[in-house]
Design a protein around this motif. Sequence first.
Motif, PDB file in Angstrom:
ATOM      1  N   VAL A  34       0.829  -1.204   0.000  1.00  0.00           N
ATOM      2  CA  VAL A  34       0.000   0.000   0.000  1.00  0.00           C
ATOM      3  C   VAL A  34       0.868   1.260   0.000  1.00  0.00           C
ATOM      4  N   LEU A  35       0.437   2.245  -0.791  1.00  0.00           N
ATOM      5  CA  LEU A  35       1.007   3.590  -0.741  1.00  0.00           C
ATOM      6  C   LEU A  35      -0.074   4.542  -0.267  1.00  0.00           C
ATOM      7  N   ILE A  36       0.211   5.283   0.798  1.00  0.00           N
ATOM      8  CA  ILE A  36      -0.690   6.339   1.260  1.00  0.00           C
ATOM      9  C   ILE A  36      -0.226   7.670   0.680  1.00  0.00           C
ATOM     10  N   VAL A  37      -1.142   8.402   0.084  1.00  0.00           N
ATOM     11  CA  VAL A  37      -0.870   9.752  -0.407  1.00  0.00           C
ATOM     12  C   VAL A  37      -1.558  10.723   0.547  1.00  0.00           C
ATOM     13  N   ASP A  38      -0.777  11.441   1.352  1.00  0.00           N
ATOM     14  CA  ASP A  38      -1.339  12.422   2.280  1.00  0.00           C
ATOM     15  C   ASP A  38      -1.559  13.713   1.508  1.00  0.00           C
ATOM     16  N   PHE A  39      -2.797  13.930   1.099  1.00  0.00           N
ATOM     17  CA  PHE A  39      -3.133  15.052   0.215  1.00  0.00           C
ATOM     18  C   PHE A  39      -3.827  16.179   0.980  1.00  0.00           C
ATOM     19  N   ASP A  40      -3.564  16.251   2.265  1.00  0.00           N
ATOM     20  CA  ASP A  40      -4.186  17.255   3.131  1.00  0.00           C
ATOM     21  C   ASP A  40      -3.076  18.078   3.786  1.00  0.00           C
ATOM     22  N   GLU A  41      -3.178  19.395   3.677  1.00  0.00           N
ATOM     23  CA  GLU A  41      -2.148  20.273   4.249  1.00  0.00           C
ATOM     24  C   GLU A  41      -2.006  20.117   5.766  1.00  0.00           C
ATOM     25  N   GLU A  54      11.067  16.710  10.654  1.00  0.00           N
ATOM     26  CA  GLU A  54      12.498  16.844  10.369  1.00  0.00           C
ATOM     27  C   GLU A  54      13.059  15.670   9.566  1.00  0.00           C
ATOM     28  N   ASP A  55      12.306  14.579   9.486  1.00  0.00           N
ATOM     29  CA  ASP A  55      12.764  13.417   8.726  1.00  0.00           C
ATOM     30  C   ASP A  55      12.314  13.456   7.265  1.00  0.00           C
ATOM     31  N   ILE A  56      11.493  14.447   6.905  1.00  0.00           N
ATOM     32  CA  ILE A  56      10.932  14.521   5.549  1.00  0.00           C
ATOM     33  C   ILE A  56      11.830  15.380   4.660  1.00  0.00           C
ATOM     34  N   LEU A  57      12.309  14.792   3.576  1.00  0.00           N
ATOM     35  CA  LEU A  57      13.109  15.542   2.608  1.00  0.00           C
ATOM     36  C   LEU A  57      12.225  16.192   1.556  1.00  0.00           C
ATOM     37  N   PHE A  58      11.270  15.427   1.029  1.00  0.00           N
ATOM     38  CA  PHE A  58      10.332  15.931   0.034  1.00  0.00           C
ATOM     39  C   PHE A  58       8.929  15.527   0.462  1.00  0.00           C
ATOM     40  N   ASP A  59       7.958  16.404   0.223  1.00  0.00           N
ATOM     41  CA  ASP A  59       6.597  16.078   0.623  1.00  0.00           C
ATOM     42  C   ASP A  59       5.651  16.184  -0.569  1.00  0.00           C
ATOM     43  N   MET A  60       4.349  16.158  -0.287  1.00  0.00           N
ATOM     44  CA  MET A  60       3.351  16.100  -1.348  1.00  0.00           C
ATOM     45  C   MET A  60       3.401  17.329  -2.248  1.00  0.00           C
ATOM     46  N   ALA A  61       3.700  18.481  -1.699  1.00  0.00           N
ATOM     47  CA  ALA A  61       3.793  19.698  -2.511  1.00  0.00           C
ATOM     48  C   ALA A  61       4.920  19.570  -3.533  1.00  0.00           C
ATOM     49  N   PRO A  86       4.402  11.945   2.243  1.00  0.00           N
ATOM     50  CA  PRO A  86       3.942  12.800   3.340  1.00  0.00           C
ATOM     51  C   PRO A  86       3.454  14.164   2.850  1.00  0.00           C
ATOM     52  N   SER A  87       2.802  14.877   3.744  1.00  0.00           N
ATOM     53  CA  SER A  87       2.284  16.206   3.422  1.00  0.00           C
ATOM     54  C   SER A  87       2.853  17.236   4.392  1.00  0.00           C
ATOM     55  N   SER A  88       2.606  18.499   4.074  1.00  0.00           N
ATOM     56  CA  SER A  88       2.992  19.602   4.952  1.00  0.00           C
ATOM     57  C   SER A  88       2.126  20.798   4.618  1.00  0.00           C
ATOM     58  N   ILE A  89       2.290  21.862   5.371  1.00  0.00           N
ATOM     59  CA  ILE A  89       1.525  23.090   5.154  1.00  0.00           C
ATOM     60  C   ILE A  89       1.825  23.703   3.791  1.00  0.00           C
ATOM     61  N   LYS A  90       2.941  23.309   3.165  1.00  0.00           N
ATOM     62  CA  LYS A  90       3.272  23.834   1.832  1.00  0.00           C
ATOM     63  C   LYS A  90       2.193  23.509   0.808  1.00  0.00           C
ATOM     64  N   LEU A  91       1.450  22.445   1.056  1.00  0.00           N
ATOM     65  CA  LEU A  91       0.405  22.050   0.113  1.00  0.00           C
ATOM     66  C   LEU A  91      -0.688  23.110  -0.003  1.00  0.00           C
ATOM     67  N   ALA A  92      -0.821  23.949   1.009  1.00  0.00           N
ATOM     68  CA  ALA A  92      -1.846  24.993   1.000  1.00  0.00           C
ATOM     69  C   ALA A  92      -1.667  25.962  -0.158  1.00  0.00           C
ATOM     70  N   SER A  93      -0.435  26.174  -0.590  1.00  0.00           N
ATOM     71  CA  SER A  93      -0.170  27.131  -1.664  1.00  0.00           C
ATOM     72  C   SER A  93      -0.274  26.508  -3.052  1.00  0.00           C
ATOM     73  N   VAL A  94      -0.397  25.187  -3.113  1.00  0.00           N
ATOM     74  CA  VAL A  94      -0.388  24.506  -4.407  1.00  0.00           C
ATOM     75  C   VAL A  94      -1.660  24.775  -5.197  1.00  0.00           C
ATOM     76  N   GLU A  95      -2.820  24.717  -4.533  1.00  0.00           N
ATOM     77  CA  GLU A  95      -4.094  24.825  -5.250  1.00  0.00           C
ATOM     78  C   GLU A  95      -4.185  26.128  -6.032  1.00  0.00           C
ATOM     79  N   GLU A  96      -3.846  27.239  -5.408  1.00  0.00           N
ATOM     80  CA  GLU A  96      -3.907  28.540  -6.083  1.00  0.00           C
ATOM     81  C   GLU A  96      -2.960  28.580  -7.278  1.00  0.00           C
TER      82      GLU A  96
END
Length: 255
Positions: A34-41, A54-61, A86-96
Amino acid sequence: MGRIISIVNQKGGVGKTTTTINLAAAFAYENKKVLIVDFDEQSNATKGLGIKREDILFDMADFFSHIGLLQKAIMPTKNPYISIIPSSIKLASVEEALYNIPNKEYLLQQKLIQLKDNYDYILIDCPPSLGLIVDNALYASDSVIIPVDTSYFAYDALSAMINKIEHIQRTSNLVIEGILITKLDNRTTLGYDILDKVRELFPEKLFETVITYSSHIQMAPLYGESVLEYSINSRGAKEYRKLAQEIIRNEVKYK
């Protein structure tokens, strides 16, 4: 080729992330990759699996907006059968940023299609929204699971979610895997009233499995675990295993 399933409802707090994490663990229990895609900021699926920022190098954004990060964005979890983007708050800027891009609804689909052969299931944990991010998840998916908790407001929001899915279905092969009743409280009649109403409106779309309210399900994320890892013999673990088995049995109708 694996299947991509979005867990979606524009109403918050209905159990989308809880279902994503625990259904992934239940699939893993059945030896499914299974792959989980965390698509929520809010990145609750990421946090709920015990992954530290701190362990995340690249996230969903990064995965969504850059070329060449398909494999680099994927992280292992405690369970060898489960990986996550993984996801992060950076995803908030992607939609716009997406609105001026051609075929913007299909960007996630173009990414995930390259990973589909590597997994039995890809589960997309969607934000509580009906916006472009959710459009991308739906167009990328083969099917959707709609968690609905046993409150009036969650029930009231269900029709809007069904309408959204029916709009997507005009130009895709998306199917409704099922409506999943969550957080059913055996101590009150309200939950059963909601369950009866959903069954009356959508008799062919309702899962046989019902997820009841469980302290084990609530506690597991505090330890970065699914309920199956936290308490394999608990009622919550058994219910999510039953849900996974129901989905696996139902696969025949999509082939």
